[in-house]
Design an enzyme around this catalytic site. Structure first.
Site, short mmCIF file in Angstrom:
data_model
loop_
_atom_site.label_atom_id
_atom_site.label_comp_id
_atom_site.label_asym_id
_atom_site.label_seq_id
_atom_site.Cartn_x
_atom_site.Cartn_y
_atom_site.Cartn_z
N CYS A 64 45.56 -31.14 57.62
CA CYS A 64 45.72 -32.58 57.46
C CYS A 64 46.75 -32.92 56.37
O CYS A 64 47.94 -32.72 56.57
CB CYS A 64 44.36 -33.23 57.21
SG CYS A 64 44.29 -34.98 57.66
N HIS A 116 39.72 -30.65 61.00
CA HIS A 116 38.72 -30.36 59.97
C HIS A 116 37.55 -29.67 60.66
O HIS A 116 37.67 -29.19 61.78
CB HIS A 116 38.25 -31.65 59.31
CG HIS A 116 39.34 -32.41 58.60
ND1 HIS A 116 39.85 -32.03 57.38
CD2 HIS A 116 40.01 -33.54 58.95
CE1 HIS A 116 40.77 -32.90 56.99
NE2 HIS A 116 40.90 -33.82 57.94
#
EC number: 6.3.5.13
Length: 242
Positions: free
Chosen positions: A94, A195
């Protein structure tokens, strides 16, 4: 490897550690130790220099301001760039993924230089955030099973000619460019929006990093029961959007 102990570097846990991404370091460390590989884990805070002798470097996600601070400090430090030049392995998630690129939009709404380690450029998505489970097929050259993860970001990332997509999605937004790509990779540098933490949901990714670091083609088998159960649960719980 740099010595008899695998050196695992967790970069800036004080700035880049959202959505359980520190679990990636725990999984890589455990799966190495399960194979009898000694591990020296180094957690490097943002006021410390990045060591250049690591074997595997992990970066997690972060909020917008911590991401800008992390990028500024990593640019000044230069250690991660030098480590990659020396052949180190990097896996980023990310905000960490965006930082590895050439440019992203910071919390002030301005273009922020990245580290230029990975040929990607990120802009801010002007619509809704990309949130939800993702599932995709990882580049077959990497020899990995489908990617399972959870995304929560507002970035759109364009891959340049010097990199290739890490995965092509069955569902989810990934890079947000509408072409179905998710993440990017080149040589020993990898980035993803997933994630989860992604290593717990995809332990074979951790094993890939270990094989690269150890320069081996295969690792001894380990008990996969817990990982397989988690993967099956999360893949079953996710539903393809209409």
């Amino acid at each position: 490897m740099s010595d008899t102990s695998l050196r695992l570097v967790w970069v800036y846990p004080d700035l880049l550690s959202t959505y359980g991404d520190q679990g990636n370091a725990l999984v890589v460390e455990r799966r190495a130790r399960q194979r009898g590989v000694p591990v020296t884990r180094i957690d490097v805070r943002s006021d410390q220099p990045i060591p250049t002798s690591g074997d595997i470097y992990l970066l997690g996600g972060g909020e917008d301001r911590p991401q800008r601070l992390a990028a500024e400090r990593l640019r000044r430090d230069g250690g991660l760039n030098r480590a990659v030049a020396n052949g180190a392995i990097v896996f980023s998630v990310c905000a960490g993924y965006q930082i590895l690129g050439t440019e992203f939009v910071n919390d002030l709404g301005r273009p922020e230089p990245g580290l230029g380690i990975l040929d990607v450029r990120s802009i801010r998505n002007e619509g809704a955030r990309h949130v939800g489970d993702i599932l995709g097929d990882i580049d077959p050259r990497l020899g990995l099973p489908p990617l399972s993860g959870f995304e929560n970001h507002q970035g759109n990332t364009v891959i340049g000619p010097g990199a290739q997509p890490f995965a092509h999605l069955r569902y989810g937004n990934g890079n947000g460019t509408g072409d179905g790509t998710e993440g990017a990779w080149c040589d020993t540098v990898f980035g993803t929006y997933a994630h989860g933490p992604v290593m717990a949901r995809n332990p074979q990714i951790a094993d890939m990093l270990l094989k690269l670091a150890l320069d081996v083609h295969a690792l001894p088998p380990v008990d996969e029961q817990w990982y397989d159960a988690l993967r099956a649960e999360r893949i079953a719980a996710a539903s393809e959007p209409a």
